[in-house]
Write a protein that holds these residues in place. Structure first.
Motif, short mmCIF file in Angstrom:
data_model
loop_
_atom_site.label_atom_id
_atom_site.label_comp_id
_atom_site.label_asym_id
_atom_site.label_seq_id
_atom_site.Cartn_x
_atom_site.Cartn_y
_atom_site.Cartn_z
N LEU A 1 -0.75 -14.00 10.94
CA LEU A 1 -0.44 -15.26 11.62
C LEU A 1 -1.69 -16.13 11.73
N PHE A 2 -2.82 -15.50 12.04
CA PHE A 2 -4.08 -16.25 12.13
C PHE A 2 -4.45 -16.85 10.78
N LEU A 3 -4.27 -16.10 9.70
CA LEU A 3 -4.59 -16.60 8.37
C LEU A 3 -3.73 -17.82 8.02
N GLY A 4 -2.47 -17.79 8.44
CA GLY A 4 -1.59 -18.94 8.19
C GLY A 4 -2.11 -20.19 8.87
N VAL A 5 -2.54 -20.04 10.12
CA VAL A 5 -3.10 -21.18 10.86
C VAL A 5 -4.41 -21.64 10.21
N PHE A 6 -5.23 -20.68 9.80
CA PHE A 6 -6.50 -21.01 9.12
C PHE A 6 -6.25 -21.81 7.85
N PHE B 1 0.79 -1.24 0.00
CA PHE B 1 0.00 0.00 0.00
C PHE B 1 0.82 1.28 0.00
N TYR B 2 2.12 1.19 -0.24
CA TYR B 2 2.91 2.42 -0.29
C TYR B 2 2.32 3.38 -1.33
N PRO B 3 2.23 4.70 -1.11
CA PRO B 3 2.75 5.44 0.04
C PRO B 3 1.73 5.68 1.16
N ASN B 4 0.62 4.96 1.14
CA ASN B 4 -0.43 5.18 2.15
C ASN B 4 -0.41 4.08 3.20
N GLU B 5 0.71 3.94 3.91
CA GLU B 5 0.81 2.88 4.91
C GLU B 5 -0.08 3.12 6.12
N GLU B 6 -0.54 4.35 6.31
CA GLU B 6 -1.33 4.67 7.50
C GLU B 6 -2.80 4.33 7.33
N LEU B 7 -3.12 3.50 6.35
CA LEU B 7 -4.51 3.08 6.15
C LEU B 7 -5.00 2.23 7.32
N PHE B 8 -4.08 1.62 8.04
CA PHE B 8 -4.45 0.69 9.11
C PHE B 8 -4.27 1.35 10.47
N LEU B 9 -5.26 1.16 11.34
CA LEU B 9 -5.21 1.77 12.66
C LEU B 9 -4.13 1.15 13.53
N SER B 10 -3.91 -0.14 13.37
CA SER B 10 -2.91 -0.82 14.18
C SER B 10 -2.11 -1.79 13.32
N ARG B 11 -0.81 -1.59 13.28
CA ARG B 11 0.04 -2.52 12.54
C ARG B 11 0.12 -3.86 13.26
N TYR B 12 0.02 -3.84 14.58
CA TYR B 12 0.09 -5.08 15.35
C TYR B 12 -1.06 -6.02 14.97
N LEU B 13 -2.23 -5.44 14.71
CA LEU B 13 -3.38 -6.26 14.32
C LEU B 13 -3.14 -6.92 12.97
N GLU C 1 4.63 -27.29 7.33
CA GLU C 1 5.24 -26.17 6.63
C GLU C 1 4.98 -24.84 7.35
N ILE C 2 3.77 -24.68 7.86
CA ILE C 2 3.45 -23.41 8.54
C ILE C 2 4.24 -23.29 9.83
N ILE C 3 4.51 -24.42 10.52
CA ILE C 3 5.33 -24.38 11.73
C ILE C 3 6.75 -23.96 11.39
N VAL C 4 7.29 -24.47 10.29
CA VAL C 4 8.64 -24.11 9.86
C VAL C 4 8.71 -22.62 9.50
N LEU C 5 7.70 -22.15 8.78
CA LEU C 5 7.67 -20.73 8.40
C LEU C 5 7.56 -19.83 9.63
N TYR C 6 6.76 -20.24 10.59
CA TYR C 6 6.62 -19.44 11.82
C TYR C 6 7.88 -19.51 12.68
N SER C 7 8.62 -20.61 12.57
CA SER C 7 9.92 -20.70 13.25
C SER C 7 10.87 -19.67 12.66
N TRP C 8 10.78 -19.48 11.36
CA TRP C 8 11.58 -18.45 10.66
C TRP C 8 11.29 -17.07 11.26
N ILE C 9 10.00 -16.73 11.37
CA ILE C 9 9.60 -15.43 11.93
C ILE C 9 10.04 -15.32 13.39
N PHE C 10 9.81 -16.39 14.16
CA PHE C 10 10.16 -16.37 15.58
C PHE C 10 11.67 -16.20 15.77
#
Length: 219
Positions: free
Chosen positions: A120-125, A102-114, A136-145
C-alpha cells in the motif's frame, strides 16, 4: 457500456467479485462527471446481455442462487467477525500475493501484514512520483477496501479464491515499482538483481516440479 458488460460477467466468474464494485462510485466521484443518458442505456443493455442466463435460471428455480447469496451474508457462516476476522482477511490477502511470487516458500516473510502495508505504501509512493495517477491509485485502493469491508463484516468463511483479484492490483504496484527502479541510475542494479533472483528462483522451482503431487487450485 464497457462497465455494464464487466459487471454482467461477474456472475459467470464469481459472485464474490461484487465487492470490487465499490471502485465505481469512487471513479465517478473523482472524474466529477456523471454518465449521460445514452451511456446509461448502453450500460444497462450490456449488463442484461451476459446476465440473461442468470435471469432465466433464477426464474425457473425460484431465485435459489440469489437467496443463497444473500443468505450467506445475513446468516452466520462460521467465519467469525471483528478484529480476528480482519486479521485473518489481511493475512490471506497478503499471503496470496506472497504465494504468487514465492511458492512454495511463502514463509520467507516474518509478517504478512507488513507485506500488505508495504505494498500500500509503494502505491502511494508511486502516485507521488507520478508513475501511477493519484486518482487511479484511489480507485484501486477502493477496490481493495471493498473486499476488506465486505468480508470483515460478514461471517462467511473466506477462501483465498475470493481474494485473487487483489493480486492484480499488487502485481501492478510491484511491476511499476520495478520499472521505476530500472529508470533510476541509482537503483537500476537493485531492480536487475531482484529480477535475476526471481527468475532463477522460479526456473529452479519449475525444473524440480513434481506434477504427481496433487496441490490445490491455487497452485
Amino acid at each position: 457500456p464497457i462497465l455494464g458488460l464487466l459487471v454482467g460477467l461477474i456472475w459467470h466468474i464469481n459472485f464474490f467479485l461484487a465487492p470490487s464494485l465499490l471502485a465505481i462510485p469512487a471513479a465517478i466521484f473523482l472524474a466529477k462527471k456523471l454518465p449521460n443518458l445514452k451511456q446509461i442505456i448502453g450500460g444497462v443493455f450490456m449488463f442484461i446481455v451476459p446476465m440473461t442466463p442468470y435471469f432465466i435460471f433464477e426464474i425457473r428455480h425460484n431465485f435459489s442462487q440469489t437467496t443463497a447469496f444473500f443468505g450467506s451474508i445475513i446468516y452466520g457462516q462460521g467465519g467469525g467477525l471483528g478484529l480476528s476476522k480482519l486479521a485473518d482477511l489481511l493475512d490471506k490477502i497478503s499471503g496470496g500475493f506472497i504465494s504468487l511470487l514465492f511458492y512454495p516458500n511463502e514463509e520467507l516473510f516474518l509478517s504478512r501484514y507488513l507485506v500488505f502495508i508495504l505494498l500500500l505504501f509503494l502505491g502511494v509512493f508511486l502516485a507521488t512520483k507520478r508513475e501511477i495517477g493519484k486518482k487511479e491509485i484511489i480507485v484501486l485502493y477502493s477496490w481493495i477496501f471493498g473486499f476488506i469491508l465486505f468480508f470483515s463484516t460478514s461471517s462467511k468463511i473466506v477462501s483465498e479464491y475470493y481474494l485473487q483479484s487483489i493480486n492484480l492490483i499488487f502485481l501492478t504496484i510491484t511491476v511499476v515499482t520495478l520499472a521505476y527502479l530500472l529508470k533510476s541510475k541509482t537503483y537500476r542494479y537493485v531492480a536487475l538483481l531482484i529480477l535475476v533472483i526471481l527468475t532463477f528462483y522460479n526456473v529452479k522451482f519449475l525444473l524440480n516440479l513434481d506434477y504427481s503431487n496433487a496441490w490445490g487450485y491455487t497452485q
